[in-house]
Write an enzyme that holds these catalytic residues in place. Sequence first.
Site, PDB file in Angstrom:
ATOM      1  N   ASP A 180       0.845  -1.196   0.000  1.00 51.91           N
ATOM      2  CA  ASP A 180       0.000   0.000   0.000  1.00 51.91           C
ATOM      3  C   ASP A 180       0.880   1.245   0.000  1.00 51.91           C
ATOM      4  OD1 ASP A 180      -2.146  -1.889   1.910  1.00 51.91           O
ATOM      5  OD2 ASP A 180      -2.812  -0.816   0.131  1.00 51.91           O
ATOM      6  N   GLY A 184      -5.920   0.940   7.159  1.00 49.98           N
ATOM      7  CA  GLY A 184      -6.380  -0.423   7.354  1.00 49.98           C
ATOM      8  C   GLY A 184      -7.408  -0.448   8.480  1.00 49.98           C
ATOM      9  N   ASP A 234     -10.632  -4.672  -1.913  1.00 48.43           N
ATOM     10  CA  ASP A 234      -9.668  -4.271  -0.892  1.00 48.43           C
ATOM     11  C   ASP A 234     -10.358  -3.394   0.139  1.00 48.43           C
ATOM     12  OD1 ASP A 234      -6.548  -2.315  -1.044  1.00 48.43           O
ATOM     13  OD2 ASP A 234      -7.643  -3.223   0.614  1.00 48.43           O
ATOM     14  N   GLY A 235     -10.333  -3.915   1.391  1.00 50.30           N
ATOM     15  CA  GLY A 235     -10.861  -3.082   2.474  1.00 50.30           C
ATOM     16  C   GLY A 235     -11.935  -3.801   3.260  1.00 50.30           C
ATOM     17  N   GLY A 236     -11.598  -4.154   4.506  1.00 48.52           N
ATOM     18  CA  GLY A 236     -12.572  -4.804   5.385  1.00 48.52           C
ATOM     19  C   GLY A 236     -12.884  -6.230   5.015  1.00 48.52           C
TER      20      GLY A 236
END
Length: 228
Positions: free
Chosen positions: A39, A148, A179-181
Amino acid sequence: MSSDSRIQIAPSVLPADFSKLGDECIALEEAGVDRIQFDIMDGRFVPNLTFGAAVVASVRDKVKIPFEAHLMIEEPDLLIPEFIDAGCEIIIVHEETATHLHRTLSRIKDLGARPAVALNPHTPISRIEHVLDLLDMVLIMTVNPGFGGQAYISTMEPKVEATRALLDTADHWIDLEVDGGISDKTVSGAAAAGANVLISGSWLYKHPGGLGAGVKELRELGQAAAGQ
Ligand code: DX5
């Protein structure tokens, strides 16, 4: 690198211990991940600041699995060559930062890497419908980028479904990444909607059974939801 619909697990190293990033990459490879996502944040496009190409280059030779750079940065054209030289096979640029997206994706391809584009939650998929021929992957953000540990935005699932349908009109396979959670609670919805590359950071690193168990659980849940 797979170019088919198989479920792939690609961790974000954001939660890793940066003081021993090389060992962390080795642990991820041993845990069975398909690739590693870095990232890259510049503190401008997103509020957070992480690391540059030199850090990615420093761990490239520790493992064999592919690297991908998620460029959450303004003016990505300035740094794309550095991340390719650092050993990233896939370069993900945000559509929101690419004034001339067709030119940027063409340049990534010309430099020998695999072009990918990320769309923030508010960005319509119509923004990429004229560059499908240049794409190897599309990343649908299921959080607002920059941190994050955020909550999964489940209203992105219809967008994932619509994106899969759009990508299937191309004359080649295009991976669909989320992407994400992403966790044991959210992976099935994302995979059932059509995502086949699953990014996980905080859930994976906090898994009580360790990285290997987390990768296995995420992969099995994703495969089951995708009917694989
Ligand atoms: C967004 C980042 C995060 C990270 C994964 O800015 O790209 O999504 O990779 O974070 P988790 O899995 O902790 O939500």
